[in-house]
Design an enzyme around this catalytic site. Structure first.
Site, PDB file in Angstrom:
ATOM      1  N   THR A   6       0.837  -1.207   0.000  1.00  0.00           N
ATOM      2  CA  THR A   6       0.000   0.000   0.000  1.00  0.00           C
ATOM      3  C   THR A   6       0.868   1.252   0.000  1.00  0.00           C
ATOM      4  OG1 THR A   6      -1.776  -1.163   1.124  1.00  0.00           O
ATOM      5  CG2 THR A   6      -1.771   1.236   1.318  1.00  0.00           C
ATOM      6  N   ASN A  50      -5.393  -9.196  -8.318  1.00  0.00           N
ATOM      7  CA  ASN A  50      -5.404  -9.980  -7.082  1.00  0.00           C
ATOM      8  C   ASN A  50      -6.663 -10.825  -6.899  1.00  0.00           C
ATOM      9  OD1 ASN A  50      -6.145  -7.069  -6.847  1.00  0.00           O
ATOM     10  ND2 ASN A  50      -6.988  -7.724  -4.894  1.00  0.00           N
ATOM     11  N   THR A  70      12.951   5.324  10.680  1.00  0.00           N
ATOM     12  CA  THR A  70      13.918   4.259  10.981  1.00  0.00           C
ATOM     13  C   THR A  70      13.490   2.975  10.283  1.00  0.00           C
ATOM     14  OG1 THR A  70      14.450   5.267  13.095  1.00  0.00           O
ATOM     15  CG2 THR A  70      14.984   2.932  12.858  1.00  0.00           C
ATOM     16  N   CYS A 122      -9.226  -7.540   1.174  1.00  0.00           N
ATOM     17  CA  CYS A 122      -9.482  -6.166   1.613  1.00  0.00           C
ATOM     18  C   CYS A 122     -10.904  -5.740   1.266  1.00  0.00           C
ATOM     19  CB  CYS A 122      -8.509  -5.207   0.962  1.00  0.00           C
ATOM     20  SG  CYS A 122      -6.893  -5.897   0.736  1.00  0.00           S
TER      21      CYS A 122
HETATM   22  C1  LIG Z   1      -2.562  -6.091  -6.146  1.00  0.00           C
HETATM   23  C2  LIG Z   1      -2.333  -5.602  -4.754  1.00  0.00           C
HETATM   24  N1  LIG Z   1      -1.881  -4.357  -4.567  1.00  0.00           N
HETATM   25  C3  LIG Z   1      -1.636  -3.872  -3.328  1.00  0.00           C
HETATM   26  C4  LIG Z   1      -1.850  -4.629  -2.196  1.00  0.00           C
HETATM   27  C5  LIG Z   1      -1.532  -4.059  -0.832  1.00  0.00           C
HETATM   28  O1  LIG Z   1      -0.373  -4.643  -0.300  1.00  0.00           O
HETATM   29  P1  LIG Z   1      -0.069  -4.603   1.281  1.00  0.00           P
HETATM   30  O2  LIG Z   1      -1.018  -5.572   1.916  1.00  0.00           O
HETATM   31  O3  LIG Z   1       1.359  -5.045   1.416  1.00  0.00           O
HETATM   32  O4  LIG Z   1      -0.268  -3.203   1.722  1.00  0.00           O
HETATM   33  C6  LIG Z   1      -2.359  -5.926  -2.346  1.00  0.00           C
HETATM   34  C7  LIG Z   1      -2.701  -6.747  -1.151  1.00  0.00           C
HETATM   35  O5  LIG Z   1      -3.746  -7.376  -1.084  1.00  0.00           O
HETATM   36  C8  LIG Z   1      -2.588  -6.435  -3.661  1.00  0.00           C
HETATM   37  O6  LIG Z   1      -3.049  -7.684  -3.846  1.00  0.00           O
END
Ligand SMILES: Cc1ncc(COP(=O)(O)O)c(C=O)c1O
Length: 385
Positions: free
Chosen positions: A71, A150, A238, A327
């Site tokens: 993210t 995803n 950090t 998510c």
């Molecule tokens: C395609 C994609 N982008 C971004 C993310 C976000 O990654 P993170 O969970 O490391 O913040 C995900 C996580 O589900 C993802 O599948």
């Protein structure tokens, strides 16, 4: 039998990763900015992690930056590019099927007055290249397209996308969300000639809370965090040293056995789809079986069921899956990805995402398919009443 089929949400960290991180947490806990020996020890290890990732992606060490995860990587790249180049234009492009860590950044810029184009996808979830060609204008400063979706595993034609961008506007930058692609499909960053690529530790059997960004050498981003100028001034704060070393270890192993593990997953996907088709009627496969679909994700609509109910029934059998993305699965509106692909409400309602890793076995698939068949029939019976 315990069967974890939610590897797109997150993966089990490798034992080697955990062991390596334990050393950092227990003994080598120095701050890499410290001038004494403890600082130097950990600084060296960070350097090694960076070079492991650079080697894997075939890029230079100083083109790799550590962040707190996927993210943040997407935010640093997208906001960094827009805030740096917005004097040249206020038009930005993304697709309708991006992860929320991309889509919601674009929505924020839209609220602030930027002109945003959300590119459509076809029924397979591949973006409309011709629409992209038409949309690139003189004031287009950024295109952000994910490499692997995803929810469905659809692989976007990034090199074709880059070609079209180049033909339309040489100044337009291309950011690629590579979070579901990293370790799952071959990545040749130099050939793709993209400007930035994000990745995340916990999707590749590394730790959570750490990720990274490839940023092309000549691309200058405006930082979104200000502080001690760590990570070459791009990401102050950090360093998450156990995370960075754990991520480096995960990638070190990928450099050795990544290809073999990928082939294992490829076989599992083929086997899973064959077994499902042979055993369960009235389904719709929402993932591509050919080379345009990644091996680790299979999305299926079980008609006349409800994905969320099926998920919990399967949980009762110790089988862990997902509806859409982890998510967005708490979002009652249903998958924006499947909707963009033109699926009906009923098809979206019955959709389940299965995602594999090399820890899965054919015996686990056999068990999962048997339980799925029973659970799908149970739900269909209840819904027919
Ligand atoms: C395609 C994609 N982008 C971004 C993310 C976000 O990654 P993170 O969970 O490391 O913040 C995900 C996580 O589900 C993802 O599948």
């Amino acid at each position: 039998m315990f069967v974890y089929l939610d590897n797109s949400a997150t993966t089990r960290p490798r034992d080697e990763v955990i062991e390596e991180m334990n050393v950092i947490l227990k003994e080598e806990y120095g701050n890499p900015s410290s001038l004494h020996r403890m600082g130097l020890i950990i600084e060296k290890k960070i350097k090694k992690s960076r070079s492991m990732i650079a080697e894997y992606l075939n890029v230079k060490n100083d083109e790799i930056f550590f962040t707190s995860g996927g993210t943040e990587s997407n935010n640093i790249a997208i906001q960094g590019i827009i805030n740096r180049y917005n004097k040249k234009g206020k038009h930005i492009i993304t697709s309708k099927i991006e992860h929320s860590s991309v889509l919601n950044v674009f929505k924020q810029y839209e609220k602030e007055g930027y002109s945003v184009t959300y590119i459509d996808v076809n029924k397979d979830g591949i973006i409309d290249i011709e629409q992209l060609r038409e949309e690139i204008k003189e004031d287009t400063i950024l295109v952000s397209i994910m490499m692997v979706n995803n929810e469905t595993g659809a692989i976007q034609p990034i090199s074709e996308i880059k070609k079209i961008i180049k033909e339309g506007n040489l100044q337009t930058k291309l950011h690629v969300d590579g979070i579901q692609a990293f370790s799952k499909i071959p990545l040749n960053i130099k050939n793709l000639d993209i400007d930035s690529l994000s990745f995340s530790g916990h999707k590749i059997h590394g730790p959570k809370g750490v990720g990274g960004l490839y940023i092309k050498k000549d691309l200058k981003l405006k930082p979104i965090l200000h502080g001690g100028n760590q990570e070459m001034g791009l990401r102050s704060g950090t360093e998450n040293t156990p995370g960075i070393i754990g991520l480096g270890k995960a990638v070190e192993i990928l450099n050795i056995s990544g290809l073999e593990e990928r082939n294992t997953i490829k076989d599992l996907k083929k086997y899973f789809i064959k077994e499902i088709k042979e055993n369960i009627e009235n389904i719709k496969l929402n993932s591509l079986e050919n080379e345009k679909g990644t091996s680790h994700i299979v999305n299926i609509s079980f008609m006349n069921t409800r994905g969320e109910v099926l998920l919990h029934f399967l949980e009762g059998d110790d089988i862990y899956v997902s509806t859409g993305s982890a998510c967005s699965s708490k979002d009652s509106k249903g998958s924006h990805v499947l909707r963009a692909m033109g699926l009906s409400d009923k098809e979206i309602e019955g959709a389940i995402r299965f995602s594999f890793s090399f820890y899965n076995t054919k015996a686990q698939i056999d068990y999962a398919v048997i339980r799925l068949k029973t659970r799908v029939e149970e739900i269909r019976d209840i819904m027919m009443r």
